[in-house]
Write a protein that holds these residues in place. Structure first.
Motif, PDB file in Angstrom:
ATOM      1  N   TYR A 149       9.188  10.373   1.341  1.00 20.70           N
ATOM      2  CA  TYR A 149       9.641  11.764   1.482  1.00 20.70           C
ATOM      3  C   TYR A 149      10.128  12.325   0.147  1.00 20.70           C
ATOM      4  CZ  TYR A 149      12.251  15.806   3.195  1.00 20.70           C
ATOM      5  OH  TYR A 149      12.727  17.075   3.401  1.00 20.70           O
ATOM      6  N   ASP A 150      10.838  11.504  -0.618  1.00 22.00           N
ATOM      7  CA  ASP A 150      11.407  11.951  -1.889  1.00 22.00           C
ATOM      8  C   ASP A 150      10.374  12.106  -3.005  1.00 22.00           C
ATOM      9  OD1 ASP A 150      13.899  12.047  -0.708  1.00 22.00           O
ATOM     10  OD2 ASP A 150      14.548  10.094  -1.488  1.00 22.00           O
ATOM     11  N   ARG A 151       9.185  11.564  -2.832  1.00 17.77           N
ATOM     12  CA  ARG A 151       8.172  11.624  -3.890  1.00 17.77           C
ATOM     13  C   ARG A 151       7.540  13.001  -4.058  1.00 17.77           C
ATOM     14  NH1 ARG A 151       4.347   6.556  -2.574  1.00 17.77           N
ATOM     15  NH2 ARG A 151       6.035   5.177  -1.934  1.00 17.77           N
ATOM     16  N   LYS A 152       7.452  13.757  -2.962  1.00 18.96           N
ATOM     17  CA  LYS A 152       6.739  15.037  -3.010  1.00 18.96           C
ATOM     18  C   LYS A 152       7.542  16.131  -2.323  1.00 18.96           C
ATOM     19  CE  LYS A 152       2.055  13.188  -2.806  1.00 18.96           C
ATOM     20  NZ  LYS A 152       0.817  13.195  -2.051  1.00 18.96           N
ATOM     21  N   GLU A 153       7.186  17.357  -2.653  1.00 16.90           N
ATOM     22  CA  GLU A 153       7.850  18.511  -2.052  1.00 16.90           C
ATOM     23  C   GLU A 153       7.392  18.736  -0.618  1.00 16.90           C
ATOM     24  OE1 GLU A 153      10.697  21.263  -2.048  1.00 16.90           O
ATOM     25  OE2 GLU A 153      10.262  20.009  -3.784  1.00 16.90           O
ATOM     26  N   SER A 154       6.111  18.462  -0.360  1.00 18.84           N
ATOM     27  CA  SER A 154       5.598  18.673   1.004  1.00 18.84           C
ATOM     28  C   SER A 154       4.715  17.507   1.433  1.00 18.84           C
ATOM     29  CB  SER A 154       4.810  19.985   1.080  1.00 18.84           C
ATOM     30  OG  SER A 154       3.662  19.908   0.268  1.00 18.84           O
ATOM     31  N   HIS A 155       4.601  17.359   2.748  1.00 18.76           N
ATOM     32  CA  HIS A 155       3.815  16.268   3.327  1.00 18.76           C
ATOM     33  C   HIS A 155       2.984  16.817   4.482  1.00 18.76           C
ATOM     34  CE1 HIS A 155       5.953  13.126   1.092  1.00 18.76           C
ATOM     35  NE2 HIS A 155       7.033  13.862   1.279  1.00 18.76           N
ATOM     36  N   ALA A 164       0.831  -1.209   0.000  1.00 25.26           N
ATOM     37  CA  ALA A 164       0.000   0.000   0.000  1.00 25.26           C
ATOM     38  C   ALA A 164       0.864   1.258   0.000  1.00 25.26           C
ATOM     39  CB  ALA A 164      -0.928  -0.003   1.213  1.00 25.26           C
ATOM     40  N   LEU A 165       2.029   1.193   0.633  1.00 23.34           N
ATOM     41  CA  LEU A 165       2.901   2.369   0.732  1.00 23.34           C
ATOM     42  C   LEU A 165       3.749   2.589  -0.516  1.00 23.34           C
ATOM     43  CD1 LEU A 165       4.001   1.972   4.460  1.00 23.34           C
ATOM     44  CD2 LEU A 165       2.343   3.603   3.511  1.00 23.34           C
ATOM     45  N   ARG A 166       3.725   1.642  -1.433  1.00 25.86           N
ATOM     46  CA  ARG A 166       4.459   1.805  -2.689  1.00 25.86           C
ATOM     47  C   ARG A 166       3.644   2.546  -3.742  1.00 25.86           C
ATOM     48  NH1 ARG A 166       6.032  -3.952  -1.858  1.00 25.86           N
ATOM     49  NH2 ARG A 166       8.025  -3.848  -0.776  1.00 25.86           N
ATOM     50  N   LYS A 167       2.357   2.716  -3.486  1.00 25.33           N
ATOM     51  CA  LYS A 167       1.490   3.398  -4.440  1.00 25.33           C
ATOM     52  C   LYS A 167       1.844   4.880  -4.500  1.00 25.33           C
ATOM     53  CE  LYS A 167      -2.308   0.251  -3.659  1.00 25.33           C
ATOM     54  NZ  LYS A 167      -3.612   0.058  -3.069  1.00 25.33           N
ATOM     55  N   GLU A 168       1.476   5.499  -5.621  1.00 29.05           N
ATOM     56  CA  GLU A 168       1.774   6.925  -5.803  1.00 29.05           C
ATOM     57  C   GLU A 168       1.062   7.763  -4.743  1.00 29.05           C
ATOM     58  OE1 GLU A 168       3.750  10.026  -7.114  1.00 29.05           O
ATOM     59  OE2 GLU A 168       4.077   8.012  -7.880  1.00 29.05           O
ATOM     60  N   GLU A 169      -0.223   7.523  -4.586  1.00 29.85           N
ATOM     61  CA  GLU A 169      -0.990   8.230  -3.547  1.00 29.85           C
ATOM     62  C   GLU A 169      -1.109   7.300  -2.347  1.00 29.85           C
ATOM     63  OE1 GLU A 169      -2.150  11.390  -3.319  1.00 29.85           O
ATOM     64  OE2 GLU A 169      -1.026  11.696  -5.171  1.00 29.85           O
TER      65      GLU A 169
END
Length: 195
Positions: free
Chosen positions: A93-99, A61-66
């Motif tokens: 963390y590396d997938r997006k600019e903000s979380h 589940a955590l490998r999905k894009e969203e």
């Protein structure tokens, strides 16, 4: 009549062909046919103490894009291997600019584990990120304190002292304030011993 025979011939052959195609697709793309994991499934595993199953199911589940950050939080609380948590957090963390803040709640849980397991390298890495970007976490003050403890363990006393100064700007509980004061005294002793 002719049309009926044609329709029967077409649809009569269509069902086996569709079934055969579905089997081929399932063999080559099984993940498409597996129902997606949702938070309630993961949370049920957590409540029942099925942590190994929770971790196994969460990984896909955590490998999905969203991703559902609630799943990440339960995964971080349940995963036994700190290296796996580290890799998973870095990947997300590396997938997006903000979380959102809940991502940094997961980072806080990992910081605590780094401190207990004396995993200084990962603790320093995530502590810095938490300091700079984790202010949306409901555990921000506790995370800063944990980061200061990691810095203290690594002998970075002046940096730990700076974190504690920043922490004083936040409204902390009385219990946390006592911990901060004890750590400050320990830092002062160590710094005096160095001079």
């Amino acid at each position: 009549m002719k049309n009926t025979r044609l329709a029967r011939r077409f649809f009569g052959n269509l069902v086996p062909r569709l079934f055969g195609s579905a089997i081929i697709l399932f063999i080559f793309y099984p993940q498409s046919f597996v129902s997606s994991t949702d938070f309630s499934d993961i949370y049920d595993f957590y409540k029942k103490g099925n942590y190994d199953t929770l971790v196994k199911v969460s990984r896909s589940a955590l490998r999905k894009e969203e991703i559902d950050y609630r799943i990440l939080l339960l995964y971080t609380a349940s995963e036994k291997d700190p290296e796996e948590i580290d890799k998973t957090l870095k990947s997300i963390y590396d997938r997006k600019e903000s979380h959102p803040g809940i991502f940094y709640n997961s980072v806080f849980l990992f910081l605590e584990r780094c401190l207990v397991l004396e995993n200084i390298e990962s603790g320093l890495y995530w502590g810095k990120i938490f300091l700079e970007r984790g202010s949306s976490s409901v555990r921000y003050a506790e995370g800063l304190y944990t980061y200061a403890c990691i810095l203290f363990e690594d002998g970075k006393f002046s940096e730990a002292k700076q974190i504690l100064s920043k922490l004083k700007e936040w409204k902390s509980t009385e219990k946390l304030n006592k911990k901060i004061r004890i750590l400050e005294l320990s830092i002062e002793k160590k710094m005096e011993a160095q001079t």
